[in-house]
Design an enzyme around this catalytic site. Structure first.
Site, PDB file in Angstrom:
ATOM      1  CE  LYS A  52       0.299 -58.987 103.640  1.00  0.00           C
ATOM      2  NZ  LYS A  52      -0.466 -58.543 104.984  1.00  0.00           N
ATOM      3  CG  ASP A  71       4.295 -56.653 103.414  1.00  0.00           C
ATOM      4  OD1 ASP A  71       4.807 -56.035 102.995  1.00  0.00           O
ATOM      5  OD2 ASP A  71       2.977 -56.659 103.495  1.00  0.00           O
TER       6      ASP A  71
END
Length: 301
Positions: free
Chosen positions: A23, A173
């Protein structure tokens, strides 16, 4: 939602081999330090499919579809078996791995579910292609993908919300990668809300400098939390071409001071024509957003 359905289809019918992607972060504001020692932040997580690991999970009686290829491509593999013999994990990485395989986040995903469910013996095969210490969340992605694969193999009917709750216990995350679609993150990054992001007509280029790995602890060292300034969501609603002067990653100040070469990488992205460039997460990876020509347009996501 379409991605999740396709994800489940892949798990059932493609021999349990998936490719956990990384990401990038569009903006990252460190707002305040919490009593538990963590920090409250806000950021927009965006999946980046250009870098991905290869993850295979099979039940104990099954055989690997990737092991032969791993042995051929890597001089040595790192393997370990849990004390109870129920988990075997194999890690492959250029240059080898310098951590205990049983402490890899994919193994921790198995142990986390095994604490609450009667899991069958399983084998994990992970080819690490994503960089470590680059702020791209490669390990977190591996963990989230592994959670879903393990749950599916074990016949657990876990919802995305349940998987995200488990993932958040593995890393701040990790939960994002359960959904793997643009999500606005708050809290430690584990509180997520879907975000509509349209980057049609743009392409994203990620640069990972060699020889630089930034630990999260180092990135936080020297950070001064602040709630001042325009809220991140307001900045993101502005045109991409205006982000250069307003969309910031708070970690850049501390990380660039320690690693000036990263500031140079960001500057080079602008020199190449990026309309916006930044460091991802706590670094060291940087990315640029470029206007894409009509002939070679990337629709993202």
């Amino acid at each position: 939602m379409l991605f999740v359905c396709f994800f489940r289809f892949l798990i059932k019918f493609v021999n349990m081999i998936l490719y956990p992607n990384v990401k990038i972060n569009l903006g990252l504001k460190v707002l305040r330090k919490r009593p538990d020692g963590y920090h409250d932040l806000e950021t927009l997580f965006v999946p980046y499919p250009g870098i991905a690991d290869c993850l295979e999970v099979v039940t104990g009686e099954d055989y690997s579809r990737t092991l032969a290829g791993l042995k051929e491509r890597y001089p040595s593999l790192t393997q370990a078996i849990s004390d109870d013999g129920k988990l075997m994990i194999t890690l492959a990485r250029e240059g080898g791995v310098d951590w205990d395989p049983l402490k890899d986040l994919t193994a921790k995903a198995y142990f986390l579910l095994a604490d609450e469910y009667n899991l069958p013996p399983m084998k994990i095969f992970l080819e690490k292609r994503s960089p470590v210490g680059a702020g791209l969340g490669g390990g977190s992605s591996d963990a989230a993908f592994a959670l879903r694969m393990i749950a599916t193999l074990a016949g657990l009917e876990l919802t995305d919300a349940q998987l995200a709750s488990y993932a958040a216990r593995l890393g701040s995350d990790c939960a994002f990668f359960v959904y793997n679609t643009p999500m606005f993150g708050t809290g430690r990054g584990e509180i997520l809300k879907p975000y509509s992001l349209d980057l049609t007509g743009y392409r994203i280029e990620v640069v990972v400098p060699e020889g630089i790995a930034v630990s999260t602890a180092d990135a936080y060292r020297g950070i001064v939390p602040s709630e001042a300034g325009m809220p991140l969501k307001e900045i993101l609603r502005q045109p991409v071409t205006s982000w250069k002067d307003s969309l910031e990653n708070d970690f850049e100040k501390t990380v660039f001071a320690q690693y000036p070469a990263l500031a140079s990488v960001k500057a080079e992205l602008y020199e190449k024509g990026a309309v916006y460039a930044a460091m991802s997460g706590s670094g060291s990876a940087c990315f640029g957003i470029f206007i894409e020509s009509f002939q070679n347009r990337l629709l993202f996501p």
